[in-house]
Design an enzyme around this catalytic site. Structure first.
Site, PDB file in Angstrom:
ATOM      1  N   LYS A 174       0.846  -1.197   0.000  1.00  0.00           N
ATOM      2  CA  LYS A 174       0.000   0.000   0.000  1.00  0.00           C
ATOM      3  C   LYS A 174       0.878   1.243   0.000  1.00  0.00           C
ATOM      4  CE  LYS A 174      -1.964   2.863   3.008  1.00  0.00           C
ATOM      5  NZ  LYS A 174      -2.006   4.071   2.179  1.00  0.00           N
ATOM      6  N   GLU A 248       9.384   2.222  11.183  1.00  0.00           N
ATOM      7  CA  GLU A 248      10.341   3.292  10.916  1.00  0.00           C
ATOM      8  C   GLU A 248       9.563   4.595  11.040  1.00  0.00           C
ATOM      9  OE1 GLU A 248      13.563   4.693  10.898  1.00  0.00           O
ATOM     10  OE2 GLU A 248      13.644   2.567  10.383  1.00  0.00           O
ATOM     11  N   CYS A 282      12.658  11.747   7.024  1.00  0.00           N
ATOM     12  CA  CYS A 282      12.746  11.316   8.433  1.00  0.00           C
ATOM     13  C   CYS A 282      14.097  11.740   8.975  1.00  0.00           C
ATOM     14  CB  CYS A 282      12.646   9.816   8.598  1.00  0.00           C
ATOM     15  SG  CYS A 282      11.631   8.993   7.425  1.00  0.00           S
ATOM     16  N   GLU A 383       8.528  16.417  15.995  1.00  0.00           N
ATOM     17  CA  GLU A 383       8.819  16.379  14.558  1.00  0.00           C
ATOM     18  C   GLU A 383       7.857  17.307  13.815  1.00  0.00           C
ATOM     19  OE1 GLU A 383       8.069  12.681  12.274  1.00  0.00           O
ATOM     20  OE2 GLU A 383      10.092  12.965  11.510  1.00  0.00           O
TER      21      GLU A 383
END
Ligand code: UN1
Length: 493
Positions: A174, A248, A282, A383
């Protein structure tokens, strides 16, 4: 107008619900890339049935032959590199120079996987007993459910999919709902390279289909890249169902610049780390930790350089920084700029949506720098996933290391210094999965393990050799050729 489909049981098909969603170019939202199926649990059910058949066949195909398919995938991606880069920039926004890199990471991962098909090492070790053989080897696991994000539309799916396939698993993939076109073309390439159709299934859609994959009892393995918040939900379900899971997730990566650093180098590093991919890696540099002696001079130069970055359509020559992925992301970034200022930071550059000629139909945000940030502020802890850099002043290396480690994430870190002792100390002491010395926080290579500690991940790695451990089950075989019952050492003592 182009309408795309899922790929299930060897056929391009609509979602069971018949629903679709639109995908638009973030640099110019008038440009519609296409309509894609909005899949759900019924589509997952069909995909699992097909992948089960695919697995039965593929898991018995010799690993070197599986690797051969990946080699052809690498060849096809190389031949179509420019086209892939262009379609990726169109739906994701980062400049062509970066999407070319994204394709190249996929190519490198393909060739690495191709060779791994000839290794997939186990161990042969001495047995405790005479005339007995002891060895470990790898077996495929089953159906791998792969859920990937928008920021590396090609590279991240390949990090998961290629090792999964070489290890003999079937895949249900996906792609991020903002980058479905790249996912579509990747599957076309796999098929053209000779992957048997039922080994790969492509399901488009949002969290609904992702959740249905995670909860499906016949998908024993999930690999997810995305937010820490979603990762926690995925982890809960997988924990309950005893699934193998690789997560992750977020980062709050810092570049440390000490007084003795080569400042020209550090300047190039932070500009690339913080504003490359519009801060949507990231591994992006979202904190800059400066030693007091060089703080002011470095900031003057950084602001001057950051002002010259050209925002624009990533498909146009001369663009340094592309748009962010969507409208909600603009709002989130703007809210963090406000939060930072409320907490006492000073806005030194940018801070707002970018408008102006050529930008009016896209999601552009100015490269933004906050100074006077303290380590405990939210803009230094959370973040942001946009072009926002929080600058923290420290007295010395020890404080810099403490600040680096004082966040819940631990993906990458970077240290600029000429002091070799400090460089090695940093590699030991910084709590990250990756530490760069005299290089920015971004730039991981495909053949080394990629991942982070603390809330960034759950202990697994992508890329490199470690990922092959994740996608295979270790089995041990003992062969006793003594012709007698030999009890194990524990029963003989
Ligand atoms: C990511 O940040 O989401 O190290 C992946 C890098 C790239 C991969 C980044 N090779 O910047």
């Amino acid at each position: 107008m182009t309408t795309f489909h899922n790929f299930i049981a060897g056929e391009w098909v609509r979602a069971a619900s018949g629903q679709t969603f639109e995908n638009r170019n973030p640099a110019d939202t008038r440009d519609l890339v296409g309509h894609f199926p909005r899949s759900g649990a019924a589509d997952v059910e069909r995909a699992v049935a097909s992948a089960t058949r695919g697995f039965a066949r593929w898991s018995r195909t010799p690993a070197p032959a599986r690797g051969d398919v990946l080699r052809r995938v690498g060849d096809l991606m190389s031949a179509r590199k420019e086209e892939l880069a262009d379609l990726m920039t169109r739906e994701m926004g980062k400049p062509l120079s970066e999407t070319r890199g994204d394709v190249q990471e996929g190519i490198d991962t393909a060739y690495y996987a191709a060779v791994e098909g000839r290794r997939l090492f186990g161990h042969t070790v001495p047995s405790e007993l005479r005339d007995k053989w002891a060895m470990s080897f790898r077996r495929p696991i089953g159906i791998a459910g792969l859920i990937t994000p928008f920021n590396f539309p090609l590279a991240i799916p390949t990090w998961k999919m290629f090792p999964a396939l070489v290890c003999g698993n079937a895949v249900i993939f996906k792609p991020g709902e903002d980058v479905p076109h790249t996912g579509h073309v990747l599957v076309e390439i796999l098929l053209e390279a000779g992957l048997p159709p039922e080994v790969i299934q492509l399901l488009h859609g949002d969290g609904e289909v992702g959740a249905a994959m995670v909860a499906h009892p016949q998908i024993p393995l999930i690999s997810f890249t995305g937010s820490t918040e979603t990762g926690s939900k995925v982890g809960e379900v997988c924990g309950r169902m005893h699934k193998r899971l690789s997560l992750e997730m977020g980062g709050k990566n810092a570049q440390i610049v000490l007084d003795d650093a080569n400042l020209d180098l550090a300047l190039d590093g932070v500009l690339w780390g913080a504003f490359g991919t519009t801060g949507q890696r990231c591994t992006a540099t979202s904190r800059l930790i400066l030693q007091a002696g060089i703080h002011d001079a470095f900031m003057d130069r950084l602001i001057a350089r950051a002002k010259t970055l050209r925002l624009g359509d990533g498909r146009k020559a001369g663009t340094d920084v592309g748009p962010v992925i969507h409208e909600e992301s603009l709002a989130k970034i703007a809210s963090y700029v406000e939060i930072g200022q409320r907490e006492g930071a000073t806005l030194a550059l940018g801070g707002a949506r970018a408008t102006g000629a050529g930008l009016e139909h896209g999601h552009f945000f100015q490269p933004t720098i906050l100074i006077g940030v303290r380590p405990e502020m939210r803009v230094a802890q959370e973040e942001i996933f946009g072009p926002v850099l929080s600058v923290i002043r420290v007295a010395d290396a020890a404080e810099a290391f403490r600040v680096n480690n004082g966040v819940k994430y631990g993906l990458s870190s970077s240290l600029y210094t000429q002091d070799v002792n400090l460089a090695f100390r940093a590699m030991q002491e910084l709590d990250n999965g990756i530490t760069y010395v005299n290089a920015p926080t971004i730039g991981a290579e495909a053949h080394l393990p990629f991942g982070g500690v603390k809330q960034t991940g759950n202990g697994h790695r992508e890329g490199g050799w470690e990922v092959y451990e994740f996608y295979s089950e270790t089995k041990v075989g003992y062969v006793d050729y003594s012709g007698t019952l030999q009890r194990a050492q524990i029963d003989n003592y």
